[in-house]
Design a protein around this motif. Structure first.
Motif, mmCIF file in Angstrom:
data_model
loop_
_atom_site.group_PDB
_atom_site.id
_atom_site.type_symbol
_atom_site.label_atom_id
_atom_site.label_comp_id
_atom_site.label_asym_id
_atom_site.label_seq_id
_atom_site.Cartn_x
_atom_site.Cartn_y
_atom_site.Cartn_z
ATOM 1 N N LEU A 156 19.830 44.138 -3.528
ATOM 2 C CA LEU A 156 18.774 44.389 -4.513
ATOM 3 C C LEU A 156 19.056 45.657 -5.318
ATOM 4 C CD1 LEU A 156 15.967 43.554 -5.626
ATOM 5 C CD2 LEU A 156 14.964 45.029 -3.887
ATOM 6 N N ILE A 157 19.439 46.721 -4.633
ATOM 7 C CA ILE A 157 19.651 48.010 -5.291
ATOM 8 C C ILE A 157 21.069 48.111 -5.858
ATOM 9 C CG2 ILE A 157 19.580 50.529 -4.987
ATOM 10 C CD1 ILE A 157 16.831 49.069 -4.746
ATOM 11 N N GLY A 158 22.035 47.523 -5.168
ATOM 12 C CA GLY A 158 23.428 47.608 -5.622
ATOM 13 C C GLY A 158 24.097 48.917 -5.248
ATOM 14 N N SER A 159 23.670 49.505 -4.138
ATOM 15 C CA SER A 159 24.232 50.778 -3.682
ATOM 16 C C SER A 159 25.672 50.607 -3.216
ATOM 17 C CB SER A 159 23.408 51.333 -2.514
ATOM 18 O OG SER A 159 22.079 51.548 -2.913
ATOM 19 N N ARG A 160 26.439 51.683 -3.335
ATOM 20 C CA ARG A 160 27.799 51.716 -2.780
ATOM 21 C C ARG A 160 27.717 52.347 -1.401
ATOM 22 N NH1 ARG A 160 31.531 55.063 -4.808
ATOM 23 N NH2 ARG A 160 29.918 56.496 -5.480
ATOM 24 N N PHE A 161 28.413 51.785 -0.446
ATOM 25 C CA PHE A 161 28.438 52.309 0.918
ATOM 26 C C PHE A 161 29.714 53.116 1.118
ATOM 27 C CE2 PHE A 161 25.492 48.864 1.123
ATOM 28 C CZ PHE A 161 24.579 49.211 2.110
ATOM 29 N N LEU A 162 29.550 54.393 1.422
ATOM 30 C CA LEU A 162 30.714 55.220 1.743
ATOM 31 C C LEU A 162 31.144 54.985 3.186
ATOM 32 C CD1 LEU A 162 29.626 58.554 0.029
ATOM 33 C CD2 LEU A 162 31.116 56.753 -0.871
#
Length: 94
Positions: free
Chosen positions: A72-78
């Motif tokens: 939904l947010i489209g966050s990148r995961f480090l």
């Protein structure tokens, strides 16, 4: 809000959330807490600052929060979600 977030330099900013609970809809079926978080999650993602999210459990919160962040947010995961080596527990008494 987005205006205040824009004042923080992303390269020197870290946001930390302890048991935000917005992924619990997986277990509870209730979406109110999730939808209350969405504007803030979008603003945090758009800020470019690093964010850490700690979850209370791995059966609902982490699954739901990971799905929301990714889809939904489209966050990148480090770093992918992982177990906390320092276990803790609590008991509701009420």
């Amino acid at each position: 809000d987005k205006e205040r977030l824009s004042l923080l330099p992303a390269a020197h900013t870290l946001f930390v959330t302890f048991n935000g609970g917005f992924g619990n809809f997986v277990d509870s079926g209730h979406l109110g807490l999730l939808w209350s978080w969405v504007p803030d999650l979008q603003a945090l993602s758009e800020s470019g600052a690093a964010c850490l999210f700690f979850c209370a459990n791995d059966y609902a919160d982490v699954k739901g929060e990971t799905a929301i962040q990714a889809n939904l947010i489209g966050s990148r995961f480090l770093v992918p979600p992982q177990l906390n080596p320092y276990h803790a527990g609590s008991t509701f008494q009420g």
